[in-house]
Design a protein around this motif. Structure first.
Motif, PDB file in Angstrom:
ATOM      1  N   ALA A  40      -5.930  -2.768  -7.109  1.00  0.00           N
ATOM      2  CA  ALA A  40      -6.856  -2.647  -8.033  1.00  0.00           C
ATOM      3  C   ALA A  40      -6.845  -3.490  -9.297  1.00  0.00           C
ATOM      4  O   ALA A  40      -7.793  -4.379  -9.455  1.00  0.00           O
ATOM      5  N   LEU A  41      -5.579  -3.829  -9.441  1.00  0.00           N
ATOM      6  CA  LEU A  41      -5.081  -4.773 -10.468  1.00  0.00           C
ATOM      7  C   LEU A  41      -5.328  -6.246 -10.026  1.00  0.00           C
ATOM      8  O   LEU A  41      -5.732  -7.337 -10.820  1.00  0.00           O
ATOM      9  N   TRP A  42      -4.878  -6.484  -8.757  1.00  0.00           N
ATOM     10  CA  TRP A  42      -4.964  -7.632  -8.075  1.00  0.00           C
ATOM     11  C   TRP A  42      -6.623  -8.094  -7.800  1.00  0.00           C
ATOM     12  O   TRP A  42      -6.948  -9.261  -8.164  1.00  0.00           O
ATOM     13  N   PHE A  43      -7.393  -7.201  -7.467  1.00  0.00           N
ATOM     14  CA  PHE A  43      -8.810  -7.499  -7.497  1.00  0.00           C
ATOM     15  C   PHE A  43      -9.407  -8.167  -8.724  1.00  0.00           C
ATOM     16  O   PHE A  43     -10.185  -8.934  -8.845  1.00  0.00           O
ATOM     17  N   TRP A  44      -9.081  -7.268  -9.768  1.00  0.00           N
ATOM     18  CA  TRP A  44      -9.416  -7.440 -11.034  1.00  0.00           C
ATOM     19  C   TRP A  44      -9.057  -8.617 -11.696  1.00  0.00           C
ATOM     20  O   TRP A  44      -9.748  -9.561 -12.282  1.00  0.00           O
TER      21      TRP A  44
END
Length: 706
Positions: A40-44
């Motif tokens: 999730a942090l990577w996508f964001w």
């Protein structure tokens, strides 16, 4: 005091067996949480969040922070649950603005929901009777599937929808194993929540209701008719006192007010007193007689209402609310923003990729399906055959719930009413894994208990107090001992006969039923072989004594489940099959997605710099959601959910609107169409402010109101 005396004592050996299971569950949950939150942090961080994820977040954001905050601002075009889940966390944006301005909240929530989905799938695999190693391997096959990873971290509605479906599978699986009517309540609620996430949930709601009706009608014996509030095996205080005794709790001296079972030749007193309680088969084994047709149909209708009413009410109430508020029964079909309109608008683009005729679309769909799970359909067919031979209906849970969604989406695409996105076939992934779990559980029954250990209800073992519930006591708690199985009894082995169930005794369903089973019906009643164990011959396909053959078959099924990983990677590498996913897994798609996100943020920053009053800019939120989310001043926008949007659009000057913000790509942009018509080229190019992408393509136009 009587409750304490009658409660079975949990031995240290049982506690030691429970501890590894709890540690295993924690390991699954914590591992998935760390991995998915990292994704999730990577996508964001890379600004790759899909527009669908941001629009669902924006729909919830409008409820609190729009110029006209109200609950109906969520809208009725798309199902509300993915936005409603976000509402409790939206106030945190005052502390962490990135949660909404950069849409971080959407992927964080989808990561948590997908973690819960994997945990539920792991629990269903446990309830099939899988040993630890194959159980963990299949859990990994689902949790580490490329599509699971993508939709755990990108904030879209798939994680929410899959969680609802897996909760329905779990409850349905338990009901098919135990036959307890109260399990239909969480099943119906899970299906209702599924409809709150996606419209496809109508398919499993209908399919499950039909299957429940048929199983109840065909599987009801006279013992279910005679059940009362104090009937046998209805709570943690029930116990079996011997092969020929009845199971009674301390407060239930009788089985019901109108009936009692007295022996093989007695009858049930009441409305069905003419039907004997027990007969004898040709081999002399007692047979539980089938109830009268009228009574069975009455019970089947009752069960159908219990499971079907929640999704039916969700369907009716959502449609009624939509009609009352926006004057449309089903906005997804009738709205200019709905799925039907979008598909019609993009019909030529869709057919250019998928094909315009039925054979071409069928080939396209099969390529997607087989790529996601190459052998899921084959394993499902094999499982149905073996389930029929073994009289084990539990595998119908994943097939009915997940298979019906898959069939619904397939029919929609083949009929030309769907985009045919790859994610619409995502349910084939848990379907293949759970069906594989049943096949392996049949091939490799759980290991026998250590010598001297008290016999408990092992995974997948039906007992008189908890038929078919894996590792559960009479209260339904996992891992508890079964008071109806004495220590050292062979029935402690998986599939062993319960003292209250004659081996092989048939009932309304083949395989037999125990009078002490709640309701007198346990759809999972496999034939018991001479060894006292079920599953030793893989439903008659592996030979009756070959452990090597059974291990080879189980290993082949596991390999088949993991074959989905390279198959999916191959599909994702083809942008024609993975059209949406290409935005995140290809360099060009990622760059384009990142650029559009940055343009929205730049538009918002430029408008904020103008220091405009509330309601100064009117725009269509169906396309401008990224701009509204990125803005520090969301109240400066008049957006489509606002109740005065139509009057402001009709007479912007009277409503103090100063600017029109128009989308260049929005085919149904209400503001542009109302002012300049459907042709985007009619928008003036002079005296306006524009925002373009790196290639010079027009994205937004800000037109002053004359």
């Amino acid at each position: 005091m009587s409750d304490l005396l009658s409660r079975p004592v949990v031995s240290p050996a049982v506690r030691r067996r429970r501890a590894p299971l709890w540690s295993e569950r924690r390991a699954v949950i914590l591992t998935c949480a760390v991995v998915y939150l990292g994704l999730a942090l990577w996508f964001w961080h890379h600004q790759l969040l899909p527009g669908d994820a941001m629009s669902r977040l924006a729909n919830g954001y409008y409820v609190f922070y729009s110029r006209d905050p109200h609950l109906a601002a969520i809208g009725f075009v798309w199902n509300p649950l993915p936005s409603l889940i976000l509402l409790p966390f939206l106030p945190l944006t005052h502390l962490f603005p990135a949660l909404t301005q950069q849409a971080l909240l959407a992927p964080l929530v989808s990561a948590v929901l997908m973690t819960a989905t994997v945990a539920v799938a792991h629990d269903v695999l446990r309830r099939t009777g899988l040993r630890r190693v194959p159980r963990l391997l299949l859990t990994v096959a689902f949790a580490a599937h490329p599509m699971t990873l993508l939709y755990a971290g990108n904030g879209m509605s798939e994680a929410c929808f899959l969680l609802c479906l897996l909760l329905a599978v779990r409850s349905f699986h338990m009901w098919l194993a135990e036959g307890r009517v109260e399990l239909l309540v969480p099943l119906g609620l899970a299906l209702a929540l599924g409809y709150g996430a996606r419209y496809e949930a109508l398919a499993p709601a209908a399919a499950v209701t039909v299957v429940v009706t048929l199983v109840t009608y065909l599987g009801t014996t006279i013992h279910r008719i005679s059940r009362g509030p104090d009937s046998p095996a209805r709570g943690p205080d029930s116990s079996a006192r011997g092969p020929d005794s009845s199971a009674r709790g301390p407060d239930s001296p009788a089985r019901g007010p109108d009936s009692s079972v007295r022996g093989p030749d007695s009858s049930v007193r009441g409305s069905d007193s003419s039907v004997p309680v027990s007969e004898s088969s040709a081999s002399g084994v007692p047979v539980a007689p089938v109830a009268s047709r009228a009574r069975r149909w009455s019970l089947a209708r009752a069960d159908a209402v219990i499971v079907g009413l929640p999704p039916f009410l969700a369907f009716v109430l959502w449609a009624a609310a939509s009609k009352i508020i926006v004057d449309q029964w089903f906005a997804t079909f009738s709205s200019q923003y709905g799925n039907s309109t979008q598909v019609d608008t993009a019909a030529s683009d869709i057919s250019s990729v998928t094909g315009a005729d039925l054979p071409s679309r069928t080939v396209y769909w099969l390529q997607q399906l087989i790529g996601l799970s190459p052998v899921a359909l084959l394993l499902t067919a094999i499982a149905l055959v073996i389930a029929w031979r073994r009289r084990d209906l539990r595998v119908l849970a994943p097939i009915t719930v997940l298979g019906s969604v898959l069939a619904f989406d397939a029919l929609a695409f083949l009929s030309g009413t769907s985009f045919g996105w790859l994610r619409f076939n995502i349910t084939v992934i848990p379907l293949g894994v759970l069906v594989a779990g049943h096949l392996i559980a049949w091939a490799l029954p759980p290991a026998p208990l250590p010598a001297g250990a008290p016999a408990t209800a092992g995974p997948g073992t039906p007992t008189s107090s908890s038929p078919g519930l894996p590792g559960a006591d009479s209260s339904g708690l996992p891992g508890g001992p079964s008071p109806s199985v004495p220590a050292g009894d062979p029935s402690g082995l998986p599939g062993g006969p319960s003292p209250s169930v004659p081996a092989g005794g048939p009932s309304g369903l083949p395989g037999g039923a125990s009078p002490s089973v709640p309701g007198g019906v346990s759809p999972r009643l496999p034939e018991v072989g001479s060894s006292g164990r079920t599953g030793a011959d893989f439903g008659g396909f592996a030979g009756s004594g070959s452990g090597v053959v059974r291990r080879v078959l189980a290993g082949a099924v596991i390999v088949a489940a993991f074959a989905a990983v390279p198959g999916t990677l191959a599909v994702l590498s083809r942008s024609t099959l993975a059209r949406e996913e290409a935005e995140w897994v290809t360099d060009s798609g990622s760059e384009r997605r990142r650029e559009l996100t940055q343009i929205d943020a730049r538009v918002a920053a430029d408008l904020d710099a103008l220091d405009l009053p509330d309601g100064a800019v009117i725009t269509d939120a169906a396309y401008a959601f990224g701009v509204v989310l990125s803005s520090d001043r969301p109240r400066q926008f008049v957006i489509t959910p606002d109740r005065d949007f139509t009057p402001a659009l009709t007479d912007p000057t009277t409503h103090h609107v100063q600017y029109l913000l128009l989308s260049a790509d929005g085919s149904a942009d209400a503001v542009r169409i109302a002012r300049y018509g459907p042709d985007p080229t009619a928008v003036p190019e002079t005296g306006v402010r524009t925002w373009r992408d790196a290639n010079g393509g027009l994205q937004w136009t800000l037109v002053p109101v004359p």
